[in-house]
Design a protein around this motif. Sequence first.
Motif, short mmCIF file in Angstrom:
data_model
loop_
_atom_site.label_atom_id
_atom_site.label_comp_id
_atom_site.label_asym_id
_atom_site.label_seq_id
_atom_site.Cartn_x
_atom_site.Cartn_y
_atom_site.Cartn_z
N MET A 185 0.41 -18.15 -23.95
CA MET A 185 0.41 -16.81 -24.48
C MET A 185 -0.18 -16.77 -25.89
SD MET A 185 1.25 -14.00 -23.20
CE MET A 185 1.76 -12.38 -23.48
N GLU A 186 -0.06 -17.84 -26.62
CA GLU A 186 -0.60 -17.91 -27.97
C GLU A 186 -2.12 -17.76 -27.96
OE1 GLU A 186 -0.37 -20.88 -31.79
OE2 GLU A 186 0.83 -21.29 -30.02
N THR A 187 -2.78 -18.31 -26.96
CA THR A 187 -4.23 -18.21 -26.86
C THR A 187 -4.68 -16.77 -26.70
OG1 THR A 187 -4.30 -20.38 -25.83
CG2 THR A 187 -6.24 -19.01 -25.59
N LEU A 188 -3.97 -15.99 -25.88
CA LEU A 188 -4.31 -14.59 -25.69
C LEU A 188 -4.22 -13.83 -27.00
CD1 LEU A 188 -5.08 -12.31 -23.79
CD2 LEU A 188 -2.66 -11.99 -23.30
N SER A 189 -3.20 -14.08 -27.78
CA SER A 189 -3.03 -13.44 -29.08
C SER A 189 -4.20 -13.79 -30.00
CB SER A 189 -1.71 -13.87 -29.71
OG SER A 189 -1.58 -13.31 -30.99
N PHE A 190 -4.63 -15.03 -30.00
CA PHE A 190 -5.76 -15.46 -30.81
C PHE A 190 -7.02 -14.69 -30.43
CE2 PHE A 190 -9.66 -18.00 -30.91
CZ PHE A 190 -9.80 -18.17 -32.28
N TRP A 191 -7.30 -14.56 -29.14
CA TRP A 191 -8.51 -13.88 -28.69
C TRP A 191 -8.47 -12.40 -29.03
CZ3 TRP A 191 -12.70 -16.32 -28.19
CH2 TRP A 191 -12.70 -17.64 -27.76
N LYS A 192 -7.31 -11.77 -28.89
CA LYS A 192 -7.20 -10.36 -29.24
C LYS A 192 -7.49 -10.16 -30.72
CE LYS A 192 -4.05 -8.67 -25.72
NZ LYS A 192 -2.73 -8.08 -25.47
N LYS A 193 -6.93 -11.01 -31.55
CA LYS A 193 -7.15 -10.91 -32.99
C LYS A 193 -8.62 -11.16 -33.30
CE LYS A 193 -5.71 -12.71 -37.44
NZ LYS A 193 -4.90 -13.69 -38.15
N ASN A 194 -9.19 -12.18 -32.72
CA ASN A 194 -10.57 -12.52 -32.96
C ASN A 194 -11.49 -11.38 -32.52
OD1 ASN A 194 -12.71 -14.11 -33.78
ND2 ASN A 194 -12.81 -15.22 -31.85
N THR A 195 -11.23 -10.76 -31.39
CA THR A 195 -12.03 -9.65 -30.90
C THR A 195 -11.92 -8.47 -31.85
OG1 THR A 195 -11.77 -10.35 -28.62
CG2 THR A 195 -12.38 -8.06 -28.98
N PHE A 196 -10.72 -8.13 -32.28
CA PHE A 196 -10.56 -7.03 -33.22
C PHE A 196 -11.33 -7.29 -34.51
CE2 PHE A 196 -8.48 -5.39 -37.01
CZ PHE A 196 -8.72 -4.04 -36.82
N GLU A 197 -11.22 -8.49 -35.03
CA GLU A 197 -11.91 -8.81 -36.29
C GLU A 197 -13.43 -8.70 -36.14
OE1 GLU A 197 -10.28 -12.64 -37.25
OE2 GLU A 197 -8.51 -11.75 -38.18
N LYS A 198 -13.95 -9.07 -35.00
CA LYS A 198 -15.40 -8.94 -34.76
C LYS A 198 -15.80 -7.47 -34.72
CE LYS A 198 -16.04 -13.24 -32.22
NZ LYS A 198 -16.33 -13.82 -30.91
N ILE A 199 -15.02 -6.66 -34.02
CA ILE A 199 -15.33 -5.23 -33.94
C ILE A 199 -15.14 -4.56 -35.30
CG2 ILE A 199 -14.60 -3.05 -32.90
CD1 ILE A 199 -13.98 -4.69 -30.34
#
Length: 82
Positions: A1-15
């Motif tokens: 589940m930690e990986t999903l949180s990382f990707w969501k944060k990373n995606t938001f930061e890119k956008i």
Amino acid sequence: METLSFWKKNTFEKIQAFIVEKIGVDELEVTRDTLLQDDLGVYGDDALELLIAFSNKFNVDISTFPLDDYFKGAHCCQLLER
């Protein structure tokens, strides 16, 4: 589940970085709850240009995106169809 949180944060930061760069606002103005039109004043042709740039940057197909449903402004959908 930690990986999903990382990707969501990373995606938001890119956008977020993309919006900051394209619109010229402070990154603190761009949150997960920010509305481009209501909060940042992006509408009409500016919205179309932003959507096209987003499509190019993130390789997203926008050919069926109903821009006029989300942004007020002049003939956005007509321009998308070209």
